[in-house]
Design a protein around this motif. Structure first.
Motif: not given
Lengths: 306, 512, 306
Positions: B89-94, B130-135, B147-154
């Motif tokens: 999970t990544w958290e992004v501030k806008l 390009n972004h398929a790792k983002i669920k 953002f929830k990703t499909d496994g770790p997303y470096p």
């Protein structure tokens, strides 16, 4: 007069019919349009489905009928690669082509009328021979070569004019000069031979005998009557003019129908090619009709049905 | 009686009317002119793979993060900060106070809508890979997105530079077709007019949240012929052009009105060979034939003589600037005898006929001349090449996607400006991807593992293995990493971008 | 009424009833001087044709050999040029002189073949239309009008779109697009000849239509046909070079003046020789063919309306 126009219109209809068959044939001679549209590993059912969708499984005359009936309404189908109806793409690009053609005609006349006149009046003189030589050389020079040289000299080296494109009167100068210069030789010879023929007529001798000034003789009598053959042939040359415009457009990246057609041919975008060919042909036919009517107007001999 | 004079006058009148067609109030001083050789088919960036679409996207839209051209590091843009909450999970501030061109404020729901749309399999967006790792993307509040990703997303942060933020309102109210012609973004320029295949006219966004561009108007002209493009640069009709053939650099530099600039770029060129038989059976399904092709060409000589040294030989498709590049793997060296033998072993003692599909030199300088040299080398070992030229990029890309461009075609990949091996392996080498004509399960496994790991050392090992595989299997005919060549007018101050994205909003007039 | 140029041939049998076309009389020396341009042009053309035919023996190099180490070498008289490559090399090191010589082959093959094709079709149809009249005439002339409406260029482009670019296709296209010109003229001439005594006499003698057409009428049309054909060869050569220039004609690496011009276009500002020499070749060839054609016309029948 009315009968004359009617006859012209009948011929026009026949010609248009012929054009439509030719253009329809284009798409179907290539074999199977579906093969071009679908990826190679699409299954057989996909092929059948598309074929049905495009109406390709119907008998040929039915396909032609639907093509023709839709074409009359301006529906030439969707461009395969342009995301817009073929008709719209072609019509959008018509004005630049037409303006270029007219401008080229103007330039050709501006060059040919004076030169042809001088050559006719001073027959067999040095000037005449020079003009003829220039005309022959001019006819041999390929238009696209001339265009490229013009761009190099005036745009790149002298930085006087834009190298390509459309929009201001400067953009018109080189392409119309190129086109006009390409057509001037033939036009000049036409003017010359037309004038020579007219000048040998009796009424010219009469006018001279009456003591009319030479230049008046030329302008008032010779010119007006030489107009007829010149206009006739020029009008018929519209097709040639358009052909020259096609070549000029590609060199100067002019946003007209010709560059669209060439691109569509390269991309095998057939609806657009079809539409462009039909519309251009219609344009030529329309102009021919206008010229024929005009000539019939001017010259009563033609109306009588020679 | 019709007098010639009257006819002439009439014609002139018509012309005069035609030419008084509205010219916008732009002047030379407030306009900057850029040229592209091929037009985009849509102003919807995720729907297109074309470099032209990416470049235009940078002008009308913004990304969550961008790369600083000087430091090459990724920094905040529409996103102000980001952090890992956990492995997936990544958290992004806008950023706050940003408005779209139509006045609506930019919020997290636009971020969610953008990614949902791109990831939707039904929409078949090009950028999906390009972004398929983002669920999924969640809206936490107006200015926070998760953002929830499909496994770790470096590569998460890197990839944030590769997706423009689009207006949720436009998606909801107008739909895809409309969005293809009317970009509603937050970017430094707004689209005023698009004459297809001719030019785009953009005007400065005076409400832009960031540094406003100097030039009020940006004209993007479409000029398909290289010769015309250069003539336009030299005559002052265009200010910036890209992909200048190295042969013409001296003409531009000596002209006094313009100069050239070069920069190594991520873009790597190759000839794709249809190993996966997407277009049907062909000679390149046999590894020997592929190896023969690779051994036939003297790339070093081509780089030296045709590109004037402006190219960096690579062993596979991985660029020296990308993470994971193996410097120890040496590229194929020309060996005509070995190539001929391989062809004979493969069953073609008398040579083999193949079709070569080529495209316009929009991003690869001097591609026609280098192709000439390559084809001539291949002919020396028995490849009888029939060449087919497609002049329009949109058409070309469509054919590639449909699997119809084999058995051999010209291709290059800009990595979407993401400096990582994954950015090319996934799209260009993975089995089943639109732009890949190669299929190898072992490679696919390596790609998947490489994507999933956050450990840089482990990833490097994986990519070294992948490159060895690609080399041994001679997946494609490998060429070189490109050097971009730009032509810039002397009235403009402009830096050649190392990530191959022209940013005309950074251009300023040159001080005398 | 007795025809002008009374039959110098007596009825030597059922075959030879028609008058042979009157040979140009008078001192041949005077004739030659009058047509000096045409003769000079003819000699130059002969040189060009010979060069093309003897290409493998007179070319200094193989036109297809690529040598990128020596690419973009200037002509021998400039700095950096060598005797090895008198006209320099192109963008991948191929010898330019050899390519220009071989390029002549393409131009001449396309020119001659397509004109042979179009003249055959056109003359046959013209004969049929003029001789049989009625429905046959109407159908043929309608088709002629339809095809003549299109500019040569447009027609060629449209057919290439369908067939795809290559040398044989070019010949087919240009042959198919070019025949109507012959038909119009031949038909007119046939109509005139049909009423002449030797034809009516032949009918009276019971000669079959075919015999009449081919033995009596055709020989009188040869001069018209030859003049049209000559002028059309020049036109075709220019058109072929334009199509190749666009990439829609003869494909590289086969050397053709048109595609050499196209490839060399981007080099006009520094390595200008790549495009200049093929361009000059097109110009010179077209010029001499035109001059020869004009001279032929003046020699065979100065009053021919072409």
């Amino acid at each position: 007069m009315r009968r004359y126009i009617a006859r012209q219109i009948v011929q026009l209809v026949v010609v248009i019919f012929g054009i439509s068959i030719l253009s329809f044939g284009i798409l179907h001679v290539i074999g199977d349009p579906v093969l071009l549209l679908l990826p190679q590993n699409a299954g057989k059912e996909e092929f059948e489905r598309y074929r049905h969708l495009l109406g390709l499984d119907r008998p040929l005359y039915m396909q032609y009928w639907s093509f023709a009936s839709r074409a009359v309404q301006g529906d030439f189908g969707q461009s395969w690669y342009g995301n817009a109806p073929a008709f719209r793409l072609v019509i959008e690009r018509m004005p630049p082509t037409i303006y270029l053609t007219l401008a080229g005609l103007l330039v050709a006349l501006l060059i040919a009328l004076p030169l042809g006149t001088i050559a006719a009046l001073k027959r067999h003189s040095f000037v005449d021979t020079l003009c003829t030589m220039v005309a022959v050389a001019g006819q041999a020079l390929p238009i696209f070569w001339l265009g490229i040289m013009l761009i190099i000299v005036f745009a790149v080296q002298l930085r006087l004019l834009p190298a390509s494109g459309y929009g201001t009167w400067q953009h018109f100068l080189m392409p119309s000069f190129c086109l006009g210069a390409a057509l001037a030789p033939i036009t000049m010879r036409l003017v010359r031979s037309g004038l020579i023929e007219v000048m040998s007529m009796d009424y010219i001798k009469t006018a001279r005998a009456k003591g009319m000034l030479e230049w008046r003789v030329v302008v008032k009598h010779a010119f007006r009557n030489a107009c007829i053959p010149v206009i006739t042939v020029l009008g018929l040359q519209f097709g040639q003019l358009l052909g020259g415009a096609i070549i000029t457009e590609t060199v100067f990246a002019w946003p007209g129908v010709a560059t669209l057609t060439v691109d569509s041919i390269r991309n095998q975008d057939f609806p657009v090619v079809q539409c462009a060919v039909v519309l251009l042909a219609l344009l030529i036919v329309a102009v021919n009709l206008l010229v024929d009517i005009l000539v019939g107007f001017i010259d009563p001999r033609v109306r009588a049905g020679v | 009686m019709v007098r010639p004079a009257a006819v002439v006058l009439a014609v002139m009148l018509v012309l005069g009317l035609a030419l008084s067609a509205p010219a916008l109030a732009q002047t030379k001083e407030d306009t900057i002119v850029y040229s592209l050789q091929s037009d985009v088919d849509s102003w919807d960036p995720p729907a297109s793979v074309l470099r032209e679409a990416i470049i235009l996207g940078y002008h009308a839209f913004d990304h969550l993060a961008t790369r600083d051209l000087k430091t090459r590091k990724v920094g905040p843009n529409l996103a102000t900060s980001w952090r890992n909450i956990d492995d997936t999970t990544w958290e992004v501030k806008l950023r706050q106070g940003v408005k779209f061109h139509d006045g609506t404020p930019f919020t997290a729901k636009d971020v969610k809508a953008t990614f949902d749309r791109v990831l939707d399999p039904a929409k078949k967006m090009t950028a999906r890979g390009n972004h398929a790792k983002i669920k999924s993307v969640e809206v936490v509040d107006d200015f926070t997105a998760r953002f929830k990703t499909d496994g770790p997303y470096p590569l998460f942060v890197e990839r944030l530079t590769a997706q423009v933020m689009q207006s949720e309102k436009a998606m909801r109210e107008k739909g895809d077709q409309w969005m293809g012609e009317n970009p509603v973004g937050t970017g430094p320029y707004k689209l005023v007019k698009w004459s297809r295949k001719q030019e785009h006219l953009l005007v400065r966004n005076d409400d832009y949240w960031g540094a406003k561009p100097y030039y009020k108007y940006l004209r993007v002209r479409i000029i398909p012929e290289k010769a015309t493009e250069i003539a336009e640069l030299l005559s002052g009709g265009v200010d910036v052009i890209k992909a200048v053939p190295p042969d013409q650099m001296d003409v531009i530099d000596k002209s006094g009105g313009a100069r050239t600039a070069t920069s190594p770029i991520l873009r790597t060129a190759m000839l794709q060979l249809d190993q996966a038989a997407r277009g049907g059976p062909n000679p390149f399904t046999d590894r020997k034939v592929r190896q023969a092709a690779n051994l036939a060409v003297d790339h070093d000589s081509i780089i030296k003589h045709v590109l004037n040294g402006l190219g960096d030989r690579v062993a596979t498709g991985i660029n020296p600037m990308a993470f994971g590049w193996d410097p120890n793997l040496k590229p194929y060296k020309q060996d005509l005898a070995a190539a001929k033998k391989l062809l004979a072993d493969a069953g073609y003692p008398n040579g083999v006929d193949i079709v070569f599909n080529e495209g316009p030199p929009t991003v690869e300088p001097a591609v026609q001349q280098t192709n000439d040299a390559i084809v001539s080398d291949m002919a020396k070992v028995g490849f009888r090449v029939k060449r087919n030229y497609i002049g329009d990029n949109t058409v070309l890309v469509a054919r590639v996607k449909e699997g119809k461009f084999g058995p051999m075609f010209n291709w290059s990949w800009g990595y979407y400006s993401v400096f990582d091996a994954d950015a090319i392996l996934y799209d260009v080498f993975k089995c089943g991807e639109s732009y890949s004509y190669y299929c190898n399960k072992e490679l696919d496994d390596l790609i998947a593992t490489g994507r999933n790991s956050l450990d840089a050392k482990k990833r490097t090992e994986i990519y070294v293995k992948a490159q060895k595989l690609l080399y041994d299997d001679a997946a494609y005919l490998y060429k070189w990493g490109l050097r971009g060549v730009w032509g810039i007018s002397n009235r403009v101050e402009y830096t050649a971008p190392a990530d191959e994205v022209d940013r005309l909003f950074l251009a300023t007039p040159r001080k005398k | 009424m007795s025809a002008v140029g009374a039959p110098s041939g007596v009825a030597l049998g059922a075959d030879r009833v028609a008058p042979m076309p009157a040979p140009p009389t008078g001192m041949w020396w005077r004739q030659l001087r009058r047509l000096k341009w045409g003769v000079g042009a003819g000699i130059v053309l002969l040189v060009i044709v010979l060069a093309a035919v003897l290409a493998p023996w007179i070319s200094p190099h193989d036109p297809l050999v690529v040598d990128i180490r020596h690419r973009l070498a200037p002509p021998a008289w400039m700095t950096g040029g060598t005797q090895e490559h008198p006209l320099g090399t192109d963008q991948i090191g191929r010898d330019l002189l050899s390519r220009v010589i071989y390029g002549g082959r393409v131009s001449l093959i396309v020119g001659v073949s397509s004109v042979l094709l179009s003249s055959t079709i056109g003359i046959l149809l013209g004969l049929a239309a003029g001789y049989f009249g009625g429905k046959v005439d109407w159908i043929i002339m309608t088709v002629v009008n339809v095809v003549l409406t299109f500019p040569f260029v447009l027609l060629a482009l449209a057919v290439i779109a369908v067939l795809g670019p290559s040398l044989p296709n070019m010949i087919a296209v240009l042959g198919i697009a070019g025949w109507p010109i012959y038909t119009r003229v031949i038909r007119a001439e046939t109509l005139a000849l049909k009423e002449r005594e030797f034809v009516t006499a032949g009918r009276a003698l019971g000669m079959s239509h075919l015999r009449l057409i081919f033995r009596q009428i055709l020989p009188n049309l040869v001069s018209a046909g030859v003049v049209i054909a000559t002028l059309q060869v020049a036109q075709v050569i220019v058109l072929e070079s334009f199509l190749s220039f666009l990439g829609l004609g003869v494909q590289p690496p086969i050397p053709a003046w048109g595609n050499m011009l196209g490839e060399g276009r981007v080099y006009m500002l520094n390595s200008w020789w790549i495009a200049a020499f093929p361009g000059a070749a097109i110009f010179v060839t077209t010029l001499v063919i035109n001059l020869m054609g004009n001279a032929l016309r003046d020699w065979l029948d100065p009053h021919m309306k072409l």
